[in-house]
Write a protein that holds these residues in place. Structure first.
Motif, PDB file in Angstrom:
ATOM      1  N   GLY A 165       5.016  -2.290 -11.210  1.00  0.00           N
ATOM      2  CA  GLY A 165       5.987  -1.198 -11.369  1.00  0.00           C
ATOM      3  C   GLY A 165       6.347  -0.536 -10.057  1.00  0.00           C
ATOM      4  O   GLY A 165       6.709   0.634 -10.021  1.00  0.00           O
ATOM      5  N   LEU A 166       6.256  -1.291  -8.950  1.00  0.00           N
ATOM      6  CA  LEU A 166       6.511  -0.693  -7.640  1.00  0.00           C
ATOM      7  C   LEU A 166       7.945  -0.911  -7.157  1.00  0.00           C
ATOM      8  O   LEU A 166       8.279  -0.567  -6.029  1.00  0.00           O
ATOM      9  CB  LEU A 166       5.542  -1.294  -6.604  1.00  0.00           C
ATOM     10  CG  LEU A 166       4.061  -1.061  -6.895  1.00  0.00           C
ATOM     11  CD1 LEU A 166       3.187  -1.794  -5.889  1.00  0.00           C
ATOM     12  CD2 LEU A 166       3.739   0.427  -6.894  1.00  0.00           C
ATOM     13  N   GLN A 212      11.104   4.476  -8.040  1.00  0.00           N
ATOM     14  CA  GLN A 212      11.330   3.132  -7.490  1.00  0.00           C
ATOM     15  C   GLN A 212      10.832   3.105  -6.042  1.00  0.00           C
ATOM     16  O   GLN A 212      11.637   3.262  -5.124  1.00  0.00           O
ATOM     17  CB  GLN A 212      12.810   2.766  -7.501  1.00  0.00           C
ATOM     18  CG  GLN A 212      13.471   2.748  -8.865  1.00  0.00           C
ATOM     19  CD  GLN A 212      14.945   2.396  -8.768  1.00  0.00           C
ATOM     20  OE1 GLN A 212      15.367   1.455  -8.092  1.00  0.00           O
ATOM     21  NE2 GLN A 212      15.784   3.176  -9.429  1.00  0.00           N
ATOM     22  N   PRO A 213       9.556   2.849  -5.816  1.00  0.00           N
ATOM     23  CA  PRO A 213       9.051   2.846  -4.432  1.00  0.00           C
ATOM     24  C   PRO A 213       9.814   1.867  -3.535  1.00  0.00           C
ATOM     25  O   PRO A 213      10.180   2.208  -2.426  1.00  0.00           O
ATOM     26  CB  PRO A 213       7.590   2.438  -4.588  1.00  0.00           C
ATOM     27  CG  PRO A 213       7.238   2.879  -5.963  1.00  0.00           C
ATOM     28  CD  PRO A 213       8.477   2.693  -6.788  1.00  0.00           C
ATOM     29  N   PHE A 214      10.061   0.641  -4.022  1.00  0.00           N
ATOM     30  CA  PHE A 214      10.851  -0.305  -3.241  1.00  0.00           C
ATOM     31  C   PHE A 214      12.087  -0.709  -4.041  1.00  0.00           C
ATOM     32  O   PHE A 214      11.976  -1.167  -5.175  1.00  0.00           O
ATOM     33  CB  PHE A 214      10.025  -1.547  -2.866  1.00  0.00           C
ATOM     34  CG  PHE A 214      10.719  -2.408  -1.850  1.00  0.00           C
ATOM     35  CD1 PHE A 214      10.509  -2.214  -0.489  1.00  0.00           C
ATOM     36  CD2 PHE A 214      11.625  -3.387  -2.242  1.00  0.00           C
ATOM     37  CE1 PHE A 214      11.189  -2.977   0.454  1.00  0.00           C
ATOM     38  CE2 PHE A 214      12.308  -4.152  -1.299  1.00  0.00           C
ATOM     39  CZ  PHE A 214      12.086  -3.943   0.049  1.00  0.00           C
ATOM     40  N   ALA A 241       0.837  -1.209   0.000  1.00  0.00           N
ATOM     41  CA  ALA A 241       0.000   0.000   0.000  1.00  0.00           C
ATOM     42  C   ALA A 241       0.870   1.257   0.000  1.00  0.00           C
ATOM     43  O   ALA A 241       0.605   2.217  -0.741  1.00  0.00           O
ATOM     44  CB  ALA A 241      -0.928  -0.022   1.221  1.00  0.00           C
ATOM     45  N   ASP A 242       1.935   1.230   0.827  1.00  0.00           N
ATOM     46  CA  ASP A 242       2.839   2.385   0.881  1.00  0.00           C
ATOM     47  C   ASP A 242       3.551   2.590  -0.451  1.00  0.00           C
ATOM     48  O   ASP A 242       3.735   3.729  -0.900  1.00  0.00           O
ATOM     49  CB  ASP A 242       3.874   2.195   1.998  1.00  0.00           C
ATOM     50  CG  ASP A 242       3.238   2.271   3.382  1.00  0.00           C
ATOM     51  OD1 ASP A 242       2.050   2.693   3.448  1.00  0.00           O
ATOM     52  OD2 ASP A 242       3.900   1.914   4.369  1.00  0.00           O
ATOM     53  N   ALA A 243       3.946   1.469  -1.070  1.00  0.00           N
ATOM     54  CA  ALA A 243       4.636   1.566  -2.356  1.00  0.00           C
ATOM     55  C   ALA A 243       3.727   2.211  -3.396  1.00  0.00           C
ATOM     56  O   ALA A 243       4.168   3.032  -4.208  1.00  0.00           O
ATOM     57  CB  ALA A 243       5.084   0.181  -2.817  1.00  0.00           C
TER      58      ALA A 243
END
Lengths: 301, 421
Positions: free
Chosen positions: B252-253, B198-200, B186-188
């Motif tokens: 794409g996270l 690049q969230p993660f 969810a955070d990503a």
């Protein structure tokens, strides 16, 4: 001379050794000895830490041929050699022709061509890797600014992350570093063709294409053969470009046989030596085939 | 005629000398320390470079030179020759040395177990005083044992935790760092929506795919081996883990094409503010700070249903080879190293964690390191004493990234086949 003693005769027979001796010694130490050790190692069981545990028969080879990625790696090596050498020669033929003309600043242009050759191949490969970086790569930034790329940092900006786009880029870099040498070899060849042959052809009313096909190319054959041969060996054994840019990844999908050999060294030195022997055999076969083909051509011509 | 004959003979002789010279060079006995006149002994040492290469201010060469200078001043009869090799090459170069009978006296690297089987190493109690031995953390020293006998001496260690970029989290409107996989996803998504590319950060490339994968396996109760010690790389938990990761990648996270990205690049991207969260260790802090990132937080790594109660512990080793018979001198050097401030200087210079009780005490006031020091006693280690590990590790590094693009069960199954077959 009839009364020459056997000792003197032996002595005279040994004289040439003084001239070929150093070369033979050098070849023995630098070429033959490592090949012998390589072949020996491929039949030994050697731990990853370098401890020789005794003979392993042909198990190293059996294990190598059973690797699921072995076939793909060998096919890729062939594609790699053929693609890189063919492109290099085609581009170099055109460039050599261009640089053989007289035009202003020709010397500057000729010197500029040396740059990719003079720079370390590893350095060139790393620079291209940086230029293709998904976040900050120059190539991606230009594409982004031109509107050809939606966003930086995504899969679209990562050509090296995917075999179908990475392999063409690897081939491009290999061609880029091979072109200077090849062009210069061909340029040297072109300058040996006497001007009067061309003059005669023009007098006979031959077209430009006809002159190129019937005079330039046949007379360029010796230079072309040597240049291609050296390229075939260099490209087949090329390691730094692929290693620096993709590490053979994703998976083994951009690995050629030299990369595969180096990765195997991390887990099984004996198997890696077996891969080296296969690699060596492959180069020898390629060279023999190439020489056969080019001689056959010269007989026909 | 005679002159020519002599010349030819000389060349032949020279050639023969060159050939035999080479032969004895590669096949001969290890040189190292001949106890020459005056009782002088030279210890040959090979060490890995924890710094940024030979020219950097923190290079291994400079660090070891300062240690050796002090040691030699106190022990004039012992000379220590240190050769520092970077991490990518050290295993292969040492293997070549061993293969040629030129093993060093002392080796500092990431693994010792492979040398034990062939009887190349001194036992720990032959080269380490009882006082130093009892100062080592038990859990770490135990991993230096093969069949109950110690061979590897813990050198430094590290642990892992989740780093997150506080500025990016605030911008995306996230109040708390994630504790579970669902929260992480969810955070990503929120980070992605706020423009983070690049969230993660997910480095599953050749450099350290085995660490990143292991951390994720742990979050689902998995691992490389099951509770009874059998290889379980394609266990249902692990396959589920990679299915989750595949979902993140497809959305794409994560870092694009994780199977080709090395942790160094991803850490640099995090330092440059392009990555929202990433798994890292104390040794990544200098990289983040070099990139200009100051405002980051450190929390335990999220698991499927809650934060990990364990973490990946990595420890490096120092060991002594018995070939040249320098046990007494090596013992002096080791005791000097562990009892002086050299071990602590490593922690300070390279942000690595100590392996001695006294070392941990000295660092306990450092807030940046606290989450890692707390995690150390409960750390989980790679199954590196298993003889199959090196082969498995090589294959993980090269191929496990394929599990987030292809079929996880198939990719993990192929690695399991190498391990168990």
């Amino acid at each position: 001379m009839q009364h020459e003693s056997p000792l003197t005769r032996v002595g005279r027979a040994l004289v040439p050794l003084a001239w070929v001796g150093p070369a033979v010694a050098l070849i023995g130490v630098v070429v033959v000895w490592p090949v012998v050790v390589m072949i020996q190692s491929s039949f030994l069981e050697i731990s990853r830490f370098g401890v020789v545990r005794g003979s392993n028969g042909v198990d190293n080879y059996a294990k190598l041929f059973a690797e699921p990625d072995f076939g793909g790696v060998m096919v890729r090596s062939l594609v790699w050699v053929v693609a890189v050498v063919a492109l290099t020669v085609l581009i170099s033929l055109a460039l050599a022709q261009l640089f053989n003309q007289r035009f202003p600043l020709r010397n500057v242009a000729r010197w500029a061509l040396i740059a990719p050759w003079a720079a370390s191949v590893l350095m060139t490969a790393i620079i291209f890797k940086w230029m293709l970086d998904p976040e900050v790569g120059f190539v991606n930034m230009v594409l982004h600014d031109l509107g050809l790329l939606d966003a930086m940092g995504g899969a679209g900006a990562d050509p090296l992350g995917n075999a179908s786009t990475a392999f063409p880029w690897l081939i491009f870099v290999a061609v880029f570093v091979s072109v200077p040498f090849t062009t210069y070899a061909l340029l040297a060849g072109l300058s040996t063709i006497p001007a009067d042959v061309y003059e005669a052809a023009r007098m006979d009313g031959a077209s430009r294409a006809r002159i190129y096909w019937s005079i330039t190319l046949p007379m360029l054959r010796p230079a072309l053969t040597v240049a291609m041969l050296i390229n075939v060996m260099n490209v087949f054994n090329n390691f730094p470009i692929i290693w620096a840019m993709t590490h053979g990844q994703p998976g083994y999908s951009t690995a050629t046989s030299t990369i595969f050999m180096f990765i195997l060294k991390g887990s099984d030195i004996g198997e890696s030596a077996a891969m080296s022997v296969v690699n060596f055999g492959m180069v020898v076969v390629l060279v023999i085939v190439f020489l056969k083909v080019s001689r056959w051509k010269s007989e026909v011509a | 005629m005679n002159k020519k004959y002599a010349g030819a003979a000389a060349f032949g002789l020279a050639a023969a000398l060159v050939l035999t010279g080479c032969g004895s060079g590669s096949g001969g006995e290890g040189g190292g320390g001949d106890a020459a006149a005056g009782g002088q002994v030279t210890l040959k040492m090979v060490a890995a470079d924890y710094g940024d290469g030979p020219t950097a201010a923190n290079s291994g060469d400079k660090f070891w030179k300062s240690v050796v200078d002090e040691f030699q001043a106190a022990n004039p009869n012992i000379k220590v020759d240190v050769q520092v090799i970077n991490w990518n090459d050290i295993d292969k170069q040492v293997a070549t040395m061993v293969q040629n009978g030129q093993a060093p006296d002392i080796l500092q690297t990431g693994d010792y177990s492979g040398f034990v089987q062939d009887g190349l190493l001194y036992k720990v109690n032959e080269v380490l005083s009882p006082a130093t031995q009892s100062d080592l953390l038990e859990k770490f020293a135990d991993f230096g044992k093969v069949d109950g006998t110690g061979y590897g001496i813990p050198f430094v260690s590290s642990a892992r935790a989740l780093f997150y970029n506080k500025d990016l989290f605030t911008k995306a409107g996230i109040a708390e760092p994630p504790k579970t996989w669902d929260e992480l996803k969810a955070d990503a998504e929120k980070l992605k929506a706020s423009g983070v590319s690049q969230p993660f950060g997910l480095p599953l490339g050749a450099e350290e795919a085995q660490a990143e994968s292991f951390l994720w396996f742990m979050g689902n109760g998995g691992g490389y081996k099951d509770a009874s010690g059998n290889w379980a790389i394609d266990s249902p938990q692990n396959v589920e883990t990679f299915n989750f990761l595949k979902g993140l990648v497809d959305a794409g996270l994560t870092t694009p094409n994780p199977g080709t990205k090395d942790r160094k690049v991803v850490w640099e991207d995090f330092g440059a503010g392009k990555v929202g969260m990433v798994n890292g260790g104390p040794m990544s802090i200098p990289i983040f700070e070099k990139g200009g990132l100051k405002n980051f937080g450190v929390v335990p790594i999220p698991g499927k249903t809650g934060p990990l109660s364990t973490t990946l512990g990595v420890q490096d080793w120092i060991m002594a080879f018995n070939k040249n018979g320098h046990a007494a001198e090596i013992k002096k050097f080791f005791d000097f190293f562990y009892s002086g401030d050299a071990a602590q200087r490593i922690s300070d210079t390279y942000k690595l964690l100590p392996v001695t009780k006294s070392g941990i005490e000295k660092l306990s006031s450092d807030q940046n390191l606290k989450p890692f020091l707390d995690a150390l006693p409960n750390a989980t280690f790679y199954p590196f004493t298993d003889p199959k590990w090196s082969e498995v590790n090589t294959q993980i590094k090269q191929t496990i990234g394929g599990a987030v693009t292809g079929d996880p069960a198939q990719v993990l199954g192929a690695i399991q086949k190498t391990a168990a077959g």
